[in-house]
Design an enzyme around this catalytic site. Structure first.
Site, PDB file in Angstrom:
ATOM      1  N   ARG A  35     -34.500  11.545  29.992  1.00  0.00           N
ATOM      2  CA  ARG A  35     -34.962  10.263  30.551  1.00  0.00           C
ATOM      3  C   ARG A  35     -33.798   9.340  30.934  1.00  0.00           C
ATOM      4  O   ARG A  35     -33.871   8.655  31.953  1.00  0.00           O
ATOM      5  CB  ARG A  35     -35.895   9.563  29.575  1.00  0.00           C
ATOM      6  N   ASP A 140     -48.448  -5.421  24.494  1.00  0.00           N
ATOM      7  CA  ASP A 140     -47.535  -4.286  24.409  1.00  0.00           C
ATOM      8  C   ASP A 140     -46.122  -4.863  24.397  1.00  0.00           C
ATOM      9  O   ASP A 140     -45.905  -5.998  24.826  1.00  0.00           O
ATOM     10  CB  ASP A 140     -47.723  -3.360  25.624  1.00  0.00           C
TER      11      ASP A 140
HETATM   12  C1  LIG Z   1     -48.969   6.065  23.817  1.00  0.00           C
HETATM   13  S1  LIG Z   1     -49.139   4.377  24.214  1.00  0.00           S
HETATM   14  C2  LIG Z   1     -50.744   4.049  23.508  1.00  0.00           C
HETATM   15  C3  LIG Z   1     -51.720   3.486  24.511  1.00  0.00           C
HETATM   16  C4  LIG Z   1     -53.145   3.309  24.003  1.00  0.00           C
HETATM   17  N1  LIG Z   1     -53.205   2.554  22.772  1.00  0.00           N
HETATM   18  C5  LIG Z   1     -53.815   4.645  23.835  1.00  0.00           C
HETATM   19  O1  LIG Z   1     -54.008   5.101  22.700  1.00  0.00           O
HETATM   20  O2  LIG Z   1     -54.165   5.257  24.853  1.00  0.00           O
HETATM   21  C6  LIG Z   1     -48.039   3.608  23.039  1.00  0.00           C
HETATM   22  C7  LIG Z   1     -47.630   2.191  23.430  1.00  0.00           C
HETATM   23  O3  LIG Z   1     -46.984   1.576  22.305  1.00  0.00           O
HETATM   24  C8  LIG Z   1     -46.058   0.640  22.827  1.00  0.00           C
HETATM   25  N2  LIG Z   1     -45.096   0.269  21.779  1.00  0.00           N
HETATM   26  C9  LIG Z   1     -44.106   1.018  21.230  1.00  0.00           C
HETATM   27  N3  LIG Z   1     -43.427   0.293  20.332  1.00  0.00           N
HETATM   28  C10 LIG Z   1     -43.995  -0.939  20.293  1.00  0.00           C
HETATM   29  C11 LIG Z   1     -43.740  -2.139  19.557  1.00  0.00           C
HETATM   30  N4  LIG Z   1     -42.750  -2.209  18.669  1.00  0.00           N
HETATM   31  N5  LIG Z   1     -44.541  -3.204  19.789  1.00  0.00           N
HETATM   32  C12 LIG Z   1     -45.551  -3.145  20.680  1.00  0.00           C
HETATM   33  N6  LIG Z   1     -45.845  -2.051  21.415  1.00  0.00           N
HETATM   34  C13 LIG Z   1     -45.078  -0.964  21.210  1.00  0.00           C
HETATM   35  C14 LIG Z   1     -45.414   1.394  23.984  1.00  0.00           C
HETATM   36  O4  LIG Z   1     -44.792   0.510  24.916  1.00  0.00           O
HETATM   37  C15 LIG Z   1     -46.634   2.141  24.563  1.00  0.00           C
HETATM   38  O5  LIG Z   1     -47.173   1.456  25.668  1.00  0.00           O
END
Ligand SMILES: C[S@@+](CC[C@H](N)C(=O)[O-])C[C@H]1O[C@@H](n2cnc3c(N)ncnc32)[C@H](O)[C@@H]1O
Length: 271
Positions: A35, A140
């Site tokens: 990436r 997010d």
């Molecule tokens: C795989 S996605 C999940 C999306 C949705 N909840 C689902 O289950 O389809 C994980 C998300 O967690 C967010 N994320 C990771 N670390 C984070 C943090 N410390 N605070 C807030 N969001 C975070 C990422 O930016 C990403 O958009």
């Protein structure tokens, strides 16, 4: 692809951990290389060392956020893990009587989760002729995904598992150059408060929630972060409210303040 030394790997994983609590273990080395090599190329640099030097000289700069965005997983789907939306309908909405139902999608990514919640509420309300007052929150850590979420714009490919009647009711189809796109209708977008929030911050100003969707996010955190975060989120959930996790996540060994009442569905315990 560029080679990644231990020194540069340690620098990248430690700054990402410090900021987002995302745990980039040695297993994620290949992901970092693939990436971030793209970023190195885009910035016309020649090595990871040049890239990490640039980050060190520009603390808090936009490349830092771009790097975190590149390393996090934003995959999401409409009506992902459908049993959660059945639970919302069959248990939460069915028993709703009055007051304002507050639901927070706490790692909302590009918005599919919160729009699925909203469509479920709207449909339940119509089918049962029941007025439901609600407040929906979606947050997010990444501004990039939030921008997409709040624009409500998706490829046709992304909406293929939305039942056709819902698609026709809640989305507008693009035309011309946008004929392969759909857009969530404005009145739905207006029903959701989108905002940036880093779950590793120690306090946030939010009203008490009936339900928090925290799906497919804690999987990227280490055990101490999970324990601390879940303990904090407990205080943001109303007594008797729910915390919903993703399919491979669990609170086992993390918190005893919730009771498992369904597949990855937890209820706040009040002693
Ligand atoms: C795989 S996605 C999940 C999306 C949705 N909840 C689902 O289950 O389809 C994980 C998300 O967690 C967010 N994320 C990771 N670390 C984070 C943090 N410390 N605070 C807030 N969001 C975070 C990422 O930016 C990403 O958009």
């Amino acid at each position: 692809m560029y080679p990644l030394s231990d020194k540069d790997f340690n620098y990248i994983s430690s700054v990402v951990y410090e900021y987002a609590r995302i745990n980039l273990t040695d297993k994620k080395r290949a992901l970092i290389i693939s990436r971030l090599s793209k970023r190195i190329r885009a910035l016309k640099m020649s090595s990871f060392t040049e890239y990490t030097d640039y980050l060190k000289n520009n603390p808090g700069g936009s490349e830092f956020q771009t790097m975190v965005d590149s390393l996090s997983t934003n995959y999401s789907l409409f009506f992902r893990e459908p049993h959660h939306f059945d639970f919302l309908k069959e248990t939460i909405l069915k028993s709703y009587q009055k007051g304002e139902l507050s639901i927070w999608s706490a790692a909302s990514s590009t918005g599919q989760e919160v729009y699925s919640v909203l469509m479920t509420i709207r449909e339940f309300s119509r089918e049962n002729n029941k007025k439901i007052q609600y407040k929906l929150f979606a947050s997010d850590i990444s501004r990039k995904v939030l921008k997409k979420a709040s624009s409500g714009t998706y490829d046709l490919q992304d909406v293929k598992n939305i039942p056709r009647p819902l698609l026709e009711k809640f989305f507008l189809k693009g035309s011309g150059d946008n004929s392969e796109m759909v857009k969530v209708k404005k009145d739905l977008i207006r029903d959701i408060k989108f905002f940036r929030l880093n779950l590793s911050d120690t306090s946030y100003q939010l009203p008490p929630m009936d339900v928090i969707f925290l799906r497919n996010a804690i999987i990227y955190f280490d055990q101490p972060t999970k324990i601390e975060l879940i303990d904090r989120l407990h205080s943001y959930i109303k007594p008797g409210g729910y915390l919903i996790l993703g399919h491979s996540e669990s609170l086992s060994g993390i918190s005893e303040k919730f009771k498992l009442i369904g597949k990855t569905i937890y209820k706040r315990i009040d002693l």
